[in-house]
Scaffold this active site. Structure first.
Site, PDB file in Angstrom:
ATOM      1  N   HIS A 213      55.107 -21.026  80.886  1.00  0.00           N
ATOM      2  CA  HIS A 213      56.023 -22.140  81.132  1.00  0.00           C
ATOM      3  C   HIS A 213      55.543 -23.122  82.195  1.00  0.00           C
ATOM      4  O   HIS A 213      56.168 -24.142  82.417  1.00  0.00           O
ATOM      5  CB  HIS A 213      57.403 -21.628  81.520  1.00  0.00           C
ATOM      6  CG  HIS A 213      57.462 -21.113  82.934  1.00  0.00           C
ATOM      7  ND1 HIS A 213      56.890 -19.929  83.311  1.00  0.00           N
ATOM      8  CD2 HIS A 213      57.984 -21.647  84.057  1.00  0.00           C
ATOM      9  CE1 HIS A 213      57.086 -19.745  84.605  1.00  0.00           C
ATOM     10  NE2 HIS A 213      57.740 -20.772  85.093  1.00  0.00           N
TER      11      HIS A 213
HETATM   12  C1  UD1 Z   1      61.902 -23.609  87.140  1.00  0.00           C
HETATM   13  C2  UD1 Z   1      61.160 -23.467  88.454  1.00  0.00           C
HETATM   14  C3  UD1 Z   1      59.969 -22.544  88.259  1.00  0.00           C
HETATM   15  C4  UD1 Z   1      60.372 -21.235  87.648  1.00  0.00           C
HETATM   16  C5  UD1 Z   1      61.105 -21.518  86.346  1.00  0.00           C
HETATM   17  C6  UD1 Z   1      61.539 -20.240  85.662  1.00  0.00           C
HETATM   18  C7  UD1 Z   1      61.139 -25.473  89.920  1.00  0.00           C
HETATM   19  C8  UD1 Z   1      60.289 -26.558  90.441  1.00  0.00           C
HETATM   20  N1  UD1 Z   1      60.618 -24.742  88.918  1.00  0.00           N
HETATM   21  O1  UD1 Z   1      61.036 -24.283  86.249  1.00  0.00           O
HETATM   22  O2  UD1 Z   1      59.390 -22.278  89.511  1.00  0.00           O
HETATM   23  O3  UD1 Z   1      59.246 -20.438  87.399  1.00  0.00           O
HETATM   24  O4  UD1 Z   1      62.239 -22.327  86.655  1.00  0.00           O
HETATM   25  O5  UD1 Z   1      62.194 -20.455  84.498  1.00  0.00           O
HETATM   26  O6  UD1 Z   1      62.232 -25.289  90.409  1.00  0.00           O
HETATM   27  N2  UD1 Z   1      66.120 -26.051  80.461  1.00  0.00           N
HETATM   28  C9  UD1 Z   1      66.967 -25.519  79.521  1.00  0.00           C
HETATM   29  N3  UD1 Z   1      67.957 -24.693  79.952  1.00  0.00           N
HETATM   30  C10 UD1 Z   1      68.158 -24.395  81.252  1.00  0.00           C
HETATM   31  C11 UD1 Z   1      67.295 -24.957  82.204  1.00  0.00           C
HETATM   32  C12 UD1 Z   1      66.277 -25.766  81.791  1.00  0.00           C
HETATM   33  O7  UD1 Z   1      66.845 -25.765  78.336  1.00  0.00           O
HETATM   34  O8  UD1 Z   1      69.079 -23.635  81.563  1.00  0.00           O
HETATM   35  C13 UD1 Z   1      65.015 -26.922  80.011  1.00  0.00           C
HETATM   36  C14 UD1 Z   1      65.306 -28.388  80.222  1.00  0.00           C
HETATM   37  O9  UD1 Z   1      64.774 -29.082  79.157  1.00  0.00           O
HETATM   38  C15 UD1 Z   1      64.539 -28.700  81.495  1.00  0.00           C
HETATM   39  C16 UD1 Z   1      63.344 -27.755  81.398  1.00  0.00           C
HETATM   40  O10 UD1 Z   1      63.853 -26.592  80.750  1.00  0.00           O
HETATM   41  O11 UD1 Z   1      64.156 -30.035  81.580  1.00  0.00           O
HETATM   42  C17 UD1 Z   1      62.763 -27.399  82.738  1.00  0.00           C
HETATM   43  O12 UD1 Z   1      63.777 -26.893  83.621  1.00  0.00           O
HETATM   44  P1  UD1 Z   1      63.600 -27.001  85.221  1.00  0.00           P
HETATM   45  O13 UD1 Z   1      64.699 -26.295  85.903  1.00  0.00           O
HETATM   46  O14 UD1 Z   1      63.348 -28.434  85.575  1.00  0.00           O
HETATM   47  O15 UD1 Z   1      62.245 -26.276  85.527  1.00  0.00           O
HETATM   48  P2  UD1 Z   1      61.592 -24.957  84.919  1.00  0.00           P
HETATM   49  O16 UD1 Z   1      60.408 -25.381  84.122  1.00  0.00           O
HETATM   50  O17 UD1 Z   1      62.594 -24.072  84.271  1.00  0.00           O
END
Ligand code: UD1
Length: 368
Positions: A213
């Site tokens: 990821h």
């Molecule tokens: C975040 C953390 C990362 C961790 C990861 C675990 C930061 C900078 N990054 O990254 O360190 O390893 O979580 O999962 O804080 N999304 C969903 N559902 C959700 C949440 C997110 O579909 O409940 C999707 C959305 O499209 C979003 C993308 O995932 O834009 C990324 O989510 P985000 O919280 O920005 O960062 P992660 O890549 O999950």
């Protein structure tokens, strides 16, 4: 006032659960208030983990959701500030390195509220990683720093942080792993709804587990395509279970790479609950991942892990554990996977203080 405990994203939940239990079990109990920023919010990324880890429902949910780093961080700050004003906490406790960790730390510190950081001092020395920025800044301004491995104190010393702020307590994530191990769910049941051939995992070859990821691995079409290509090759010898983060799933679709996964020997799952993942890991012959937490969990379980990154902030998993850094070099990934399947997988030992009692040490230290 209470200790305000912050969770935001998936990797925070398994770290906070044992801390809350240790606070309740301490005599006298340490008063706390659980605040969820809402960074992760959907059923797969959030709800199932809360149930599996027996986390109490948050007292407050800030509901920030997704956004750019700036927007996400700013929204957490804006919404957390009135909570600090109203609840008058004795301190704010943050875990890990996600955007919510840094955002809440900034708010508390500027209001004169002490911050406690659990899992402090880890460094990849790669400032292109958003988590590295969160780690460096959080540690610089937090008051009390609890570390999971001894290398962390040296990293902190290099940044001018006084030794009396730092305490080596062990790994709360491994507290969760050890206390839930007996509850892990059977892999066959976990994959049954998603596998064309549910008997695949029961074969004598066993199976491997994959997660990916990191933006550096999944946000560029060429990198992602070459990683999926080598996974497909490995899958010819060993069936793979790929628990797919929503970011990765979205990019595979957007880049038109779905065909690379179109084989019954790669079982694609949505993000898994904690107990499903634990069961999958415990039964795996190899894990290929770019996750921080899985590097530690595989070391604790004694399962060989290939980390698809150039660096790690958790060097003890390489020095003492079962972890090997393979980067995104396809030849290295292929070679190390083959060696592991040929029985030359890395074995290791359990790092110091990864003993299931880290949260108790934190509770005792905070109360003392
Ligand atoms: C975040 C953390 C990362 C961790 C990861 C675990 C930061 C900078 N990054 O990254 O360190 O390893 O979580 O999962 O804080 N999304 C969903 N559902 C959700 C949440 C997110 O579909 O409940 C999707 C959305 O499209 C979003 C993308 O995932 O834009 C990324 O989510 P985000 O919280 O920005 O960062 P992660 O890549 O999950």
């Amino acid at each position: 006032g209470p200790v305000i405990c912050i969770v935001g994203a998936r990797p925070n939940f398994m770290k906070m659960a044992p801390i809350l239990r240790a606070f309740a079990a301490h005599s006298p109990a340490i008063p706390e208030l659980l605040v969820h920023t809402g960074q992760h919010y959907d059923k797969d990324m959030n709800d199932r983990l809360f149930e599996d880890l027996r986390l109490p429902q948050p007292d407050i949910n800030l509901g920030v959701g997704s956004g750019s780093h700036a927007v996400q961080t700013a929204e957490v700050m804006r919404r957390f500030e009135p909570v600090v004003d109203e609840k008058k906490p004795s301190c704010v406790l943050v875990v890990g390195d996600v955007n919510s960790t840094l955002a809440c730390t900034l708010v508390a510190v500027k209001k004169g509220v002490p911050v406690v950081h659990v899992e402090a001092g880890l460094r990849s020395y790669d400032r292109r990683m958003p988590e590295e920025i969160n780690r460096v800044l959080t540690d610089q301004i937090a008051d009390r720093l609890y570390t999971t491995e001894r290398s962390a104190a040296a990293n902190l010393a290099r940044e001018g942080i006084a030794a009396d702020r730092i305490s080596f307590v062990g790994n709360v994530m491994i507290d969760s792993l050890l206390s839930n191990r007996a509850l892990a769910r059977a892999p066959a049941a976990t994959v049954s709804a998603f596998a064309a051939d549910p008997a695949l995992l029961a074969g004598s070859a066993g199976y491997g587990v994959v997660t990916l990821h990191r933006p550096s691995n999944v946000d560029h079409a060429d990198v992602l395509a070459s990683l999926l290509g080598v996974l497909r090759e490995i899958a010819d010898s060993l069936p793979l279970v790929f628990a797919m983060h929503p970011r990765t799933r979205g990019n595979i679709e957007r880049f038109g790479l779905s065909a690379l996964l179109d084989t019954p020997r790669i079982i694609v799952l949505p993000p898994q609950g904690y107990l499903e993942m634990l069961g999958l890991l415990a039964g795996a012959r190899i894990v290929l991942t770019d996750s921080g937490g899985l590097q530690e969990e595989t070391t604790a379980l004694g399962i060989p892990c290939l980390t698809l990154r150039e660096n790690t902030e958790r060097p003890i998993t390489v020095d003492q554990g079962t972890n090997t850094m393979v980067g995104t070099d396809i030849d290295a990934i292929r070679r190390h996977a083959q060696a592991t399947l040929a029985g030359q997988g890395k074995s290791g030992r359990i790092p110091e203080l990864w003993d299931g009692h880290a949260a108790e040490r934190i509770a005792a230290d905070l109360a003392g």
